[in-house]
Design a protein around this motif. Structure first.
Motif, short mmCIF file in Angstrom:
data_model
loop_
_atom_site.label_atom_id
_atom_site.label_comp_id
_atom_site.label_asym_id
_atom_site.label_seq_id
_atom_site.Cartn_x
_atom_site.Cartn_y
_atom_site.Cartn_z
N SER A 123 12.17 19.42 16.84
CA SER A 123 12.87 18.43 17.33
C SER A 123 12.22 17.47 19.24
CB SER A 123 13.53 19.41 17.95
OG SER A 123 14.92 19.20 18.45
N GLY A 124 12.20 18.61 19.47
CA GLY A 124 11.99 18.38 21.14
C GLY A 124 13.18 17.77 22.10
N GLN A 125 14.28 18.07 21.37
CA GLN A 125 15.43 18.02 21.77
C GLN A 125 16.03 18.82 22.62
OE1 GLN A 125 17.18 14.47 22.22
NE2 GLN A 125 15.26 14.30 21.39
N GLY A 126 16.49 19.14 23.72
CA GLY A 126 17.08 20.66 24.71
C GLY A 126 15.41 20.86 25.69
N LEU A 127 14.44 20.42 25.10
CA LEU A 127 13.12 21.22 25.48
C LEU A 127 13.99 22.10 27.49
CD1 LEU A 127 10.74 22.37 26.27
CD2 LEU A 127 9.29 20.38 26.15
N GLU A 128 13.93 21.07 28.17
CA GLU A 128 14.02 21.38 29.30
C GLU A 128 15.44 22.61 30.11
OE1 GLU A 128 14.50 18.15 32.50
OE2 GLU A 128 12.52 17.28 31.58
N ARG A 129 16.29 22.29 28.76
CA ARG A 129 17.76 23.42 28.70
C ARG A 129 17.26 24.87 28.97
NH1 ARG A 129 22.85 24.35 29.57
NH2 ARG A 129 23.87 25.07 27.97
N ALA A 130 16.16 24.53 27.67
CA ALA A 130 15.91 26.06 26.62
C ALA A 130 14.96 26.37 27.89
CB ALA A 130 15.25 25.76 25.25
N LEU A 131 14.15 25.86 28.45
CA LEU A 131 12.97 26.36 29.21
C LEU A 131 13.85 27.00 30.85
CD1 LEU A 131 9.76 24.49 29.21
CD2 LEU A 131 10.28 26.86 27.90
N ASP A 132 14.90 26.10 31.41
CA ASP A 132 15.30 26.94 31.84
C ASP A 132 16.44 27.79 31.64
OD1 ASP A 132 16.09 26.01 35.20
OD2 ASP A 132 17.68 26.10 34.63
N LEU A 133 17.41 28.18 30.76
CA LEU A 133 17.43 29.16 30.55
C LEU A 133 16.95 30.32 30.37
CD1 LEU A 133 19.90 27.64 27.70
CD2 LEU A 133 20.81 28.13 30.09
N TYR A 134 15.96 30.07 29.61
CA TYR A 134 14.76 31.25 29.61
C TYR A 134 13.99 32.06 30.49
CZ TYR A 134 10.82 34.29 28.38
OH TYR A 134 10.03 34.96 27.62
N ARG A 135 14.41 31.44 31.27
CA ARG A 135 13.48 31.83 32.80
C ARG A 135 13.87 32.18 33.38
NH1 ARG A 135 9.48 26.21 33.35
NH2 ARG A 135 7.46 27.11 32.01
N THR A 136 14.72 31.53 34.08
CA THR A 136 16.53 32.01 35.04
C THR A 136 17.12 33.04 33.99
OG1 THR A 136 17.91 30.52 33.70
CG2 THR A 136 16.26 29.55 35.85
N GLY A 137 17.31 33.24 33.73
CA GLY A 137 18.48 34.31 32.38
C GLY A 137 17.46 35.44 32.21
N TYR A 138 15.88 35.57 32.87
CA TYR A 138 15.09 36.67 31.92
C TYR A 138 15.37 37.58 32.61
CZ TYR A 138 10.89 38.47 30.18
OH TYR A 138 9.38 39.02 28.79
N GLN A 139 15.27 39.09 31.36
CA GLN A 139 15.47 40.44 31.85
C GLN A 139 14.44 40.83 31.72
OE1 GLN A 139 17.88 41.73 33.33
NE2 GLN A 139 18.91 38.82 33.61
N PRO A 140 13.74 41.74 32.86
CA PRO A 140 11.95 41.84 32.41
C PRO A 140 12.38 43.07 31.91
CG PRO A 140 12.49 41.65 34.61
CD PRO A 140 13.68 41.34 34.18
N SER A 141 11.57 43.66 31.16
CA SER A 141 11.09 45.03 29.65
C SER A 141 9.50 45.28 29.99
CB SER A 141 10.85 44.44 28.28
OG SER A 141 9.76 43.26 28.15
#
Length: 346
Positions: A201-219
């Motif tokens: 796709s390539g669509q929404g890449l920056e948003r997805a990475l931002d959501l993942y990195r900022t919302g990350y809960q360490p395991s």
């Protein structure tokens, strides 16, 4: 290679006049090449009932590739979990971990990997997982492949332990795959590594990475967010050859986007000889703008720039170089030289 790690995503393309056996043989040869060149991982996708794609069963292909490699990590990019019972997936990848200890990745996605008819056929046994149950089933699989296994608790009382394999000495690494906000947020909330399907796709890449990195809960297994990105790539000795080898896959992408009947992948000569309409040209040009196509040096430079822009140290290449009529059907010279040239230049 440089401090940027390279990996491979393989859909096992099937060209015109090629058998499934020849397509798989060429992919296994490519896996051996990736192993020799020092690529980090080699993943097989899951797609069904597509004339140009033979990667229907990632676990089978991973097992075959394990016999041809010694160092590269092998995995699924990915197993489409709603098509399968979680216990079956866990058992398959626990067995793969026993076959190739310390080298197995279990990439999980929630897309069907085909059309609605095939989706119904895949799920008609009534034992496969449900899209709505995807988060729970991801957790179940992670528990099942662990040494301790998973514990079932009966409503009437009592417990029952289930293990994917009797005496595991290692576990496959679980990754979540996707091209949406949902998958990025789910991976973050579960403390799992995440891959955005940029090649598709390539669509929404920056948003997805931002959501993942900022919302990350360490395991415990993954205290920090961990991600890499996929790209379509073709490298050749000349830019002209690279563009020619990219054309058949670009045309196939256009057929998919425009809901046209799917066929086996054209050879370069067939693609060059086929006239196209404005709609096909528009889709083809849009896709080409996101692909990395050129000489080894130019593609390697694009990979470096791409990795720096999005803050990743690993890029997974989907080598989409097609073949010429005269090239052997049980090997993939265009895809092989793509891996060789990029690795040499990086």
């Amino acid at each position: 290679m440089s401090d940027i790690a390279l990996s491979v995503l393989d859909l096992v393309p099937v060209r015109s006049g090629q058998t499934s056996a020849e397509a798989i043989a060429s992919s296994l040869d490519l896996a051996a090449t990736a192993d020799r060149l020092g690529y980090r991982r080699y993943w097989f996708a899951e797609h069904h009932n597509m004339p140009a794609v033979a990667s229907t069963t990632p676990p089978v292909l991973i097992a075959a590739a394990a016999m041809r490699t010694t160092k590269v990590r092998l995995g699924s990019g990915g197993v489409m979990l709603p098509n399968h019972a979680p216990l079956i997936v866990a058992e398959q990848f626990a067995a793969l971990e026993a076959i190739a200890p310390g080298r197995i990745d279990l990439g999980l996605g929630r897309a069907p990997g085909s059309d609605p008819v095939i989706t119904q056929l895949l799920r008609q046994a009534g034992t496969s997982s449900d899209v709505e149950q995807f988060p729970r089933h991801v957790q179940d699989i992670a528990a099942l492949v662990s040494g301790d296994g998973a514990t079932l608790r009966f409503t009437s009382g009592g417990e029952y332990t289930v293990r994917a394999t009797p005496a595991a000495t290692g576990t496959p690494e679980v990754w979540l795959l996707g091209s949406s906000d949902y998958s990025a947020q789910l991976a973050a909330s579960h403390g799992l590594p995440y891959v955005f399907a940029n090649h598709f796709s390539g669509q929404g890449l920056e948003r997805a990475l931002d959501l993942y990195r900022t919302g990350y809960q360490p395991s415990e297994e993954h205290p920090e967010p961990r991600t890499f990105l996929t790209v379509n790539a073709v490298a050749a000795p000349t830019a002209e050859e690279a563009e020619a080898r990219a054309l058949p896959q670009l045309r196939m992408m256009a057929r998919l986007r425009l809901n046209q009947p799917l066929v086996a992948l054209d050879t370069v000569e067939q693609a060059l000889a086929t006239e196209t309409d404005a709609a096909t040209d528009q889709v083809t040009e849009a896709a080409r703008s996101r692909w990395f196509v050129g000489t080894g040096e130019t593609v390697a430079a694009e990979v470096r720039s791409f990795a720096a822009k999005y803050g990743v140290e690993e890029v997974m290449l989907s080598p989409v170089a097609a073949s010429y009529d005269s090239e052997p059907k049980d090997t993939a010279p265009g895809r092989t030289q793509t891996l060789e040239l990029i690795a040499a230049a990086l």
